[in-house]
Design an enzyme around this catalytic site. Structure first.
Site, PDB file in Angstrom:
ATOM      1  N   GLU A   1       7.113 -42.784 -42.262  1.00 40.03           N
ATOM      2  CA  GLU A   1       7.405 -43.695 -40.625  1.00 40.03           C
ATOM      3  C   GLU A   1       6.344 -43.486 -39.987  1.00 40.03           C
ATOM      4  O   GLU A   1       5.317 -42.976 -40.037  1.00 40.03           O
ATOM      5  CB  GLU A   1       8.511 -42.420 -40.360  1.00 40.03           C
ATOM      6  CG  GLU A   1       9.896 -42.602 -41.082  1.00 40.03           C
ATOM      7  CD  GLU A   1      11.158 -41.805 -40.682  1.00 40.03           C
ATOM      8  OE1 GLU A   1      10.663 -41.069 -39.850  1.00 40.03           O
ATOM      9  OE2 GLU A   1      12.001 -42.149 -41.204  1.00 40.03           O
TER      10      GLU A   1
ATOM     11  N   HIS B   1      14.244 -46.522 -29.782  1.00 37.66           N
ATOM     12  CA  HIS B   1      13.837 -46.956 -31.208  1.00 37.66           C
ATOM     13  C   HIS B   1      13.801 -48.147 -31.349  1.00 37.66           C
ATOM     14  O   HIS B   1      14.594 -49.123 -30.707  1.00 37.66           O
ATOM     15  CB  HIS B   1      15.063 -46.608 -32.000  1.00 37.66           C
ATOM     16  CG  HIS B   1      14.651 -46.488 -33.349  1.00 37.66           C
ATOM     17  ND1 HIS B   1      14.484 -47.457 -34.180  1.00 37.66           N
ATOM     18  CD2 HIS B   1      14.673 -45.294 -34.221  1.00 37.66           C
ATOM     19  CE1 HIS B   1      13.923 -47.022 -35.427  1.00 37.66           C
ATOM     20  NE2 HIS B   1      14.252 -45.744 -35.547  1.00 37.66           N
TER      21      HIS B   1
ATOM     22  N   ARG C   1       6.662 -45.016 -31.963  1.00 36.52           N
ATOM     23  CA  ARG C   1       7.726 -45.862 -31.508  1.00 36.52           C
ATOM     24  C   ARG C   1       7.198 -46.447 -29.875  1.00 36.52           C
ATOM     25  O   ARG C   1       7.965 -47.598 -29.581  1.00 36.52           O
ATOM     26  CB  ARG C   1       8.943 -44.873 -31.305  1.00 36.52           C
ATOM     27  CG  ARG C   1       9.397 -44.646 -32.650  1.00 36.52           C
ATOM     28  CD  ARG C   1      10.841 -43.956 -32.613  1.00 36.52           C
ATOM     29  NE  ARG C   1      11.261 -43.595 -33.983  1.00 36.52           N
ATOM     30  CZ  ARG C   1      11.960 -42.797 -34.525  1.00 36.52           C
ATOM     31  NH1 ARG C   1      12.487 -41.916 -33.580  1.00 36.52           N
ATOM     32  NH2 ARG C   1      11.926 -42.662 -35.752  1.00 36.52           N
TER      33      ARG C   1
ATOM     34  N   HIS D   1      17.295 -43.849 -28.106  1.00 37.93           N
ATOM     35  CA  HIS D   1      17.577 -43.249 -29.372  1.00 37.93           C
ATOM     36  C   HIS D   1      17.400 -41.825 -29.205  1.00 37.93           C
ATOM     37  O   HIS D   1      18.115 -40.957 -29.802  1.00 37.93           O
ATOM     38  CB  HIS D   1      16.570 -43.840 -30.356  1.00 37.93           C
ATOM     39  CG  HIS D   1      16.648 -43.081 -31.950  1.00 37.93           C
ATOM     40  ND1 HIS D   1      17.642 -43.344 -32.572  1.00 37.93           N
ATOM     41  CD2 HIS D   1      15.748 -42.370 -32.293  1.00 37.93           C
ATOM     42  CE1 HIS D   1      17.454 -42.791 -33.820  1.00 37.93           C
ATOM     43  NE2 HIS D   1      16.031 -42.289 -33.573  1.00 37.93           N
TER      44      HIS D   1
ATOM     45  N   ARG E   1       8.678 -38.240 -29.062  1.00 38.33           N
ATOM     46  CA  ARG E   1       8.841 -37.787 -30.190  1.00 38.33           C
ATOM     47  C   ARG E   1       8.268 -38.493 -31.499  1.00 38.33           C
ATOM     48  O   ARG E   1       8.584 -39.531 -31.798  1.00 38.33           O
ATOM     49  CB  ARG E   1      10.252 -37.411 -30.465  1.00 38.33           C
ATOM     50  CG  ARG E   1      10.666 -36.845 -31.759  1.00 38.33           C
ATOM     51  CD  ARG E   1      12.002 -36.550 -32.056  1.00 38.33           C
ATOM     52  NE  ARG E   1      12.841 -37.631 -32.081  1.00 38.33           N
ATOM     53  CZ  ARG E   1      13.320 -38.238 -32.964  1.00 38.33           C
ATOM     54  NH1 ARG E   1      12.780 -37.755 -34.301  1.00 38.33           N
ATOM     55  NH2 ARG E   1      13.999 -39.350 -33.210  1.00 38.33           N
TER      56      ARG E   1
END
Ligand code: FAD
Ligand code: SIN
Length: 534
Positions: A117, A241, A288, A349, A384
């Site tokens: 990811e 997100h 992100r 998100h 995060r």
């Protein structure tokens, strides 16, 4: 359902709450409350997986570094190390509970399949296809249901913590003794008491019009802790997100980051141009905040409704095999992701900020612990890293449980606490106030406190929040509490904390990007709000 008296009260039945409960139940009687069904938090919705160093060549130092880079240097390095080093053991315990993680390799030498990811320098994400959270939630709930020391109570909407202020004989000790919660079925407000209370109430995504989070993500635990006297930190860092499905009927379906991890490309739908390669050497796998801002800019510049996420260049069997649930869901909506691009937009998100906790999950108030998305532990910093949040739930759920068990003899039993008093309120005749205010907050939070901010827009949001606050306080003071009113009050409280924190930060860092202060300042420091309403 009536009130309960237990050794430990856990508010929340997601990954954090159930991990704590399972770690306490060999010695103690634990009650777990959920405000709806037991599997209706974000945990069950998680798709991508859980980050852990398991690939040969990967190291804890790399995972720590990736977490710090994503968090724009605001993370507490000691906390990051604490969590990262406990990840492999957390995964092992989930396997023992029966979570069927995806495996790879020959029959006689199976190993966990690791996906990739954004922001991760290695393949590091253990997963159960593209529905990891559902499998984790099921396994935790199965273990909790089988444990005679755990009582699971759905449909109890916590209103406020019961503290020293609610003692029949006020002690002034500042202790938390449990919670008042309204039963959805009867409307009766119950008192649940315990020597220790753990908040595991999840995030506040529903403060925004578009969010991938479930309807119950209204920041209840953060708001309750704040009202009771806890510090709240870093609320300006709301994570968006990059890839939520754009569909006028299905508004909050996430397309996991693992689609990009396995090769998915972001394209401008008008030109077909792969815009991320122009902007960041990591292209679609940049953190992100970078990808969400890039999509936002693309959409605004070209007046688009969405951009395309395209993985149709990979073999159809591979795509179906890795993303079976997303594939089926999209097919039901008329999109075949093996041959067509997926229309996506960014959506709120994850709530990076929350109740301040130490490494034992302790909050500022004696008897009150917190774990999971409702906290600010120091792990995430300003943004995060993907798949670090379930991990945080397991590590801190266990840490809080360990601290309670170790200090059990020092935790006093609850004194008599007053029952809920609703003798001076009546049933509401104006439910429309709730619906109207709810929609209004979520809309201006999206427009004024979103991906790109300005001081002027934040100030506008603050002015509106102050007005709504009066209206909701009036409603709360005069009418009987209902689940909707409780959520609205908490959403408003959380939105205020977000806006105050955002106004306080005069720089751009991680998820907080403001046109008025576009650079990061030289030193990174947390925003810490201290309650003064006592
Ligand atoms: P939750 O799982 O949200 O549980 C909250 C609990 O608190 C619920 O039981 C709820 O009923 C209860 N509760 C709340 N308010 C009250 C109240 N007033 N009274 C009583 N009970 C209350 N993270 C990852 O690491 N990997 C992923 O792949 C991933 N994918 C995600 C996909 C989606 C669509 C979403 C929304 C999030 C994803 N995340 C992922 C984030 C992650 O799922 C959450 O951060 C995590 O599950 C939070 O767990 P939690 O236990 O803190 O709270
Ligand atoms: C995703 O699957 O993209 C979500 C992962 C996360 O939020 O950590």
């Amino acid at each position: 359902m009536s009130g309960t008296e237990s050794d430990i009260l856990v508010i929340g039945s997601g990954a954090a709450g159930l991990t704590a409960a399972l770690n306490l139940a060999d010695r103690f009687r634990v009650t777990v409350l959920a405000k709806g069904g037991l599997d209706e938090g974000s945990t069950a919705w998680a798709q991508g997986g859980i980050a852990a160093v398991l690939e040969p060549g990967d190291t804890f130092a790399d995972h720590v570094e990736d977490t710090m880079v994503a968090g724009a240097g605001l993370n507490d390095r000691g906390v990051v190390e604490f969590v990262v080093e406990r990840a492999p053991a957390a995964i092992e315990r989930l396997r023992e509970l029966g979570v069927p993680f995806a495996m790879q390799g020959p029959e006689d030498n199976r190993a966990l399949h690791l996906t990739r990811e954004g922001g991760h320098s290695h393949r590091r994400i253990v997963h159960v296809d593209d529905a990891t959270g559902w499998a984790v939630q099921e396994a935790l709930l199965k273990a909790a249901r089988a444990n005679p020391n755990i009582t699971l109570i759905p449909d109890q909407v916590a209103i406020d913590l019961a503290t020293s202020r609610h003692e029949e004989r006020y002690s002034g000790a500042g202790h938390v003794w449990g919670v008042y919660a309204v039963d959805r079925g009867s409307g009766v407000v119950n008192l649940h008491t315990a020597r220790a209370t753990i908040l595991a109430t999840g995030g506040a995504g529903r403060a925004y019009l578009f969010s991938t989070a479930p309807a119950g993500a209204t920041g209840d635990g953060i708001a309750m802790a704040w009202r009771a006297g806890c510090r709240v930190s870093n609320m300006e860092f709301m994570q968006f997100h990059p890839t939520c499905l754009y569909n006028l009927d299905v508004k909050n379906f996430l397309i996991t980051e693992a689609v990009r991890g396995e090769g998915g490309r972001l394209l401008n739908p008008n030109t077909g141009h792969r815009f991320m390669v122009d902007l960041d050497p990591r292209a679609e796998l940049a953190p992100r905040d970078v990808v969400a801002r890039a999509i936002d800019a693309e959409i605004k510049r070209d007046g688009l409704d969405y951009v395309h996420l395209d993985i149709s260049h990979l073999p159809a069997d591979f795509v179906r095999g890795h993303f079976p649930n997303i594939h089926d869901k999209l097919l039901g909506l008329g999109i075949d992701m093996t041959t067509q691009p997926i229309p996506v937009v960014p959506a709120q998100h994850y709530t990076c900020g929350g109740v301040v906790v130490d490494r034992d999950g302790r909050t500022d108030l004696p008897g009150l612990y917190a774990a999971g998305e409702c906290t600010q532990s120091g792990l995430h910093g300003a943004n995060r890293l993907a798949s670090n949040s379930l991990l945080e739930c397991f590590v801190y759920g266990e840490a809080a449980a360990a601290h309670i068990a170790a200090c059990w003899d020092d935790l006093p039993p609850p004194p008599p606490v007053r029952a809920w008093d609703d003798s001076r309120v009546t049933d509401s005749d104006e439910e429309v106030v709730i619906k109207q205010n709810w929609t209004e907050i979520r809309r201006f939070m999206w427009n004024y406190v979103g991906i790109v901010r300005t001081t002027k827009r934040l100030t506008r949001a603050a002015t509106r929040l102050a007005m709504l606050n009066e209206e909701v306080a009036d409603h709360y003071g005069n009418f009987r509490v209902t689940p909707d009113l409780i959520e609205l009050r908490n959403l408003l409280q959380t939105a205020e904390l977000i806006v105050r924190s955002a106004l306080h930060r005069r720089e751009s860092r991680g998820l907080h990007y403001t046109l008025d202060h576009p650079e990061a300042s030289d030193t990174a420091s947390d925003t810490v709000l201290v309650p003064s309403h006592f």
